[in-house]
Design a protein around this motif. Sequence first.
Motif, short mmCIF file in Angstrom:
data_model
loop_
_atom_site.label_atom_id
_atom_site.label_comp_id
_atom_site.label_asym_id
_atom_site.label_seq_id
_atom_site.Cartn_x
_atom_site.Cartn_y
_atom_site.Cartn_z
N SER A 74 -2.07 6.88 -61.14
CA SER A 74 -1.25 5.99 -60.32
C SER A 74 -1.66 6.15 -58.87
O SER A 74 -1.63 7.25 -58.32
N LEU A 107 -1.33 4.68 -54.83
CA LEU A 107 -0.66 3.89 -53.80
C LEU A 107 -1.63 3.70 -52.65
O LEU A 107 -2.15 4.69 -52.11
N THR A 127 -0.64 0.42 -56.83
CA THR A 127 0.50 -0.08 -56.06
C THR A 127 -0.02 -0.41 -54.68
O THR A 127 -0.54 0.47 -53.97
N HIS A 145 1.20 -3.32 -58.93
CA HIS A 145 2.55 -3.52 -58.41
C HIS A 145 2.42 -3.69 -56.90
O HIS A 145 1.54 -3.08 -56.28
N THR A 146 3.22 -4.52 -56.29
CA THR A 146 3.14 -4.74 -54.85
C THR A 146 4.44 -4.39 -54.15
O THR A 146 5.53 -4.54 -54.72
N VAL A 147 4.31 -3.91 -52.91
CA VAL A 147 5.46 -3.56 -52.07
C VAL A 147 5.22 -4.12 -50.68
O VAL A 147 4.27 -3.72 -50.00
N GLU A 158 8.63 3.20 -55.51
CA GLU A 158 8.25 2.09 -56.38
C GLU A 158 6.96 2.38 -57.13
O GLU A 158 6.80 1.98 -58.29
N ALA A 159 6.02 3.06 -56.49
CA ALA A 159 4.79 3.45 -57.18
C ALA A 159 5.11 4.39 -58.34
O ALA A 159 4.56 4.26 -59.45
N ALA A 191 6.93 2.30 -61.08
CA ALA A 191 6.09 1.31 -61.73
C ALA A 191 5.08 1.93 -62.68
O ALA A 191 4.76 1.37 -63.73
N HIS A 192 4.55 3.11 -62.31
CA HIS A 192 3.44 3.68 -63.08
C HIS A 192 3.70 5.10 -63.56
O HIS A 192 2.77 5.80 -63.97
#
Length: 330
Positions: free
Chosen positions: A32, A34, A58, A82-84, A100-101, A104-105
Amino acid sequence: MGLPKRLLLAAGIGAVAARRAFNTPYDLQGRSVLITGGSRGLGLMLARELSDRGAAMTLMARHADALERAAADLRSRGARVHTVAGDVTVQSDVDRAVQEAVNAHGGLDVLVSNASIIQVGPLANLTDDDFHEIMEINAFATLRLTRAALPHLRTRRGRILIVGSVGSKVAVPHLTSYCMSKFAVGGLAQALRAELAREGVIVTAVHPSLMRTGSPRHAHVKGQHAKEYALFATLDNLPVLSLDAPTAARRMVAALVRGDAEAMIGGPALMLRYAQALAPQLTADILALSNRLLPAPAPHDHMVPGAHAESDLTRHNPIKRRAEAEFNEL
């Protein structure tokens, strides 16, 4: 060169070779990641390279629409994304991106601190506010992100990739505030590398030369806008002087996988670093001379984005236009 020096040199080369031979590469499959500034330019290229190696991405950036275009690009290549939407200068946004990272993962293995801005123009036209702004985005954001991500990186013996610049090693005229911020980034990366190694977190700093990412249109330009931008955008897109963006991203990720402490990316960056180290006085004299050839300061401190300083010279540059389109800069 005397025998003791030859032996020391041979021992040093042997130690580097042995480290590379016996060091286990970091497998990115299923990791994962970011990445900040991931919606365009170098950030997008790093995301492509990392996802091609099996990582789940992410992306964090300020603008949701640019993020969605980048995510669509990556998903078309089979990536998990995934986007932030958030600002790296805002602590709550940074904390949210990290969480969120993880959500999400299933965790966080790699932090890529890539988001930055560049300010182009004479020192006489740069204000204190300019310096504060660029330090917040380029330098303090890296520290902010690292502290937010560390609890997760420690548990997974993760890695941090910090994107510096040749401007982290050699300060050049008309990029004063940028170089100041990138010198800070370089020093922070070295300190983090030393302190976090005992916790199993490996920090790698990469320092690229100019790259053909299409990013000059987002530069903050001061002074004689058209002249400053024309010079910067032209140099940034010269094939010999600047580096192809996919190649740069590939070399950066390779340094992360190897666990290098530091990597100069591109021949010009490496040459400038050695020139500064071996002949600092001569390098300083050459840079001072080059400053005489640059545009004089303007009678105002007004800033414009590079896109508003286009001229026929830059607007119709095919290499620049192609990079802008390919790397989501438009």
